[in-house]
Design a protein around this motif. Structure first.
Motif, short mmCIF file in Angstrom:
data_model
loop_
_atom_site.label_atom_id
_atom_site.label_comp_id
_atom_site.label_asym_id
_atom_site.label_seq_id
_atom_site.Cartn_x
_atom_site.Cartn_y
_atom_site.Cartn_z
N ARG A 159 -10.49 -5.51 -15.66
CA ARG A 159 -10.16 -4.43 -16.22
C ARG A 159 -10.23 -3.67 -16.51
O ARG A 159 -10.72 -2.35 -16.54
CB ARG A 159 -8.21 -4.70 -15.67
N ASP A 160 -10.56 -4.44 -18.51
CA ASP A 160 -11.10 -3.02 -19.03
C ASP A 160 -12.42 -2.10 -18.90
O ASP A 160 -12.61 -1.51 -19.09
CB ASP A 160 -11.35 -3.92 -20.20
N ASP A 172 -10.77 0.40 -16.41
CA ASP A 172 -10.93 1.87 -17.15
C ASP A 172 -12.03 2.24 -18.04
O ASP A 172 -11.88 3.72 -18.29
CB ASP A 172 -9.98 1.20 -18.67
N ALA A 173 -12.76 1.42 -18.39
CA ALA A 173 -14.36 1.74 -19.43
C ALA A 173 -14.89 3.48 -18.24
O ALA A 173 -15.32 4.57 -18.95
CB ALA A 173 -15.05 1.22 -19.39
N GLU A 214 -13.04 7.02 -18.05
CA GLU A 214 -12.71 8.03 -19.14
C GLU A 214 -13.77 8.60 -18.87
O GLU A 214 -14.19 9.20 -18.17
CB GLU A 214 -13.46 6.91 -20.68
#
Length: 233
Positions: A193-194, A197-198, A201
């Motif tokens: 998941r990160d 999100d990245a 950005e």
């Protein structure tokens, strides 16, 4: 077994990329129209998003033999469809002529590791079903999303899907590092998941929707994000 995510797929990425290109070229040649003619559920969602945003032209990355690109054309969009398999795109072009939407569809053989062959701010929307979770390193994926942001007009929509680390195939098969695992000649970059999100950005992250598809079943996220700025009228 190599620890998950510790190596960089780019270390052997060029060799892996060529293996995958050959795999898909052979697959489309041996199994023409392998995904059928009905559009994917993510493409139906994307078309609704694109219509709501007033989009007119769509870039599809990893279009394959074109079930989703042809659906977008039937929905009234002008479509540029890219894939690194010439065999898949030949099938797409033939189907576009049969469906009488060939005036709305253009195709181009392209490897997404290279810059997109489009000017800045030249398309209203971008769609990629399971393209970002191919055998791309995290670095290459960031570069690709940067290119997508470059070619999208302000306020443009980007809808993509990826298999994620909750998938049953994650951590199994042949490891290539960077959360890439290979099964039956098909390499997949499973997204944590990160990473989603990245990649968002600097964008508006509108939705991350979990869904299942196909055998196993595969576990995916459908991500919808918007490039900042006011759409041109």
């Amino acid at each position: 077994m190599e620890p998950k995510g510790t190596a960089n797929v780019s270390d052997d990425g060029q060799d892996l990329a060529e293996v995958q290109r050959t795999h898909w070229q052979n697959t489309y040649t041996t199994h023409p129209g392998m995904y059928g003619e009905e559009p994917s559920a993510p493409a139906r969602h994307a078309a609704a998003v694109f219509h709501a945003a007033g989009a007119r032209d769509v870039l599809e990355l990893g279009a394959g033999h074109g079930r989703d690109a042809l659906y977008f054309a039937r929905e009234g969009f002008t479509v540029q469809a890219t894939d690194f398999s010439a065999a898949g795109l030949e099938q797409l072009g033939a189907a576009a002529r049969r469906q009488a939407v060939d005036r709305r569809v253009r195709t181009a053989v392209h490897d997404v590791r290279d810059p997109l062959p489009l000017p800045d701010a030249s398309v209203d929307a971008v769609f990629a079903h399971m393209l970002l979770c191919m055998a791309l390193s995290t670095e290459e994926t960031h570069a690709l999303v940067g290119e997508i942001g470059r070619v999208l007009r302000p306020g443009g929509s980007f809808v993509y899907t990826v298999r994620h680390t909750g998938d049953a195939h994650y951590g199994t098969g042949t490891p290539h590092g960077d959360d890439v695992f290979e099964h039956g000649g098909f390499a997949v970059h499973f997204f944590p998941r990160d990473l989603v999100d990245a990649l968002a950005e600097g964008w508006s992250l509108d939705e991350v929707h979990a869904f299942e598809e196909g055998d196993l079943p595969r576990q995916l996220w459908r991500v919808t994000q918007t490039r900042p700025g006011t759409p041109s009228v």
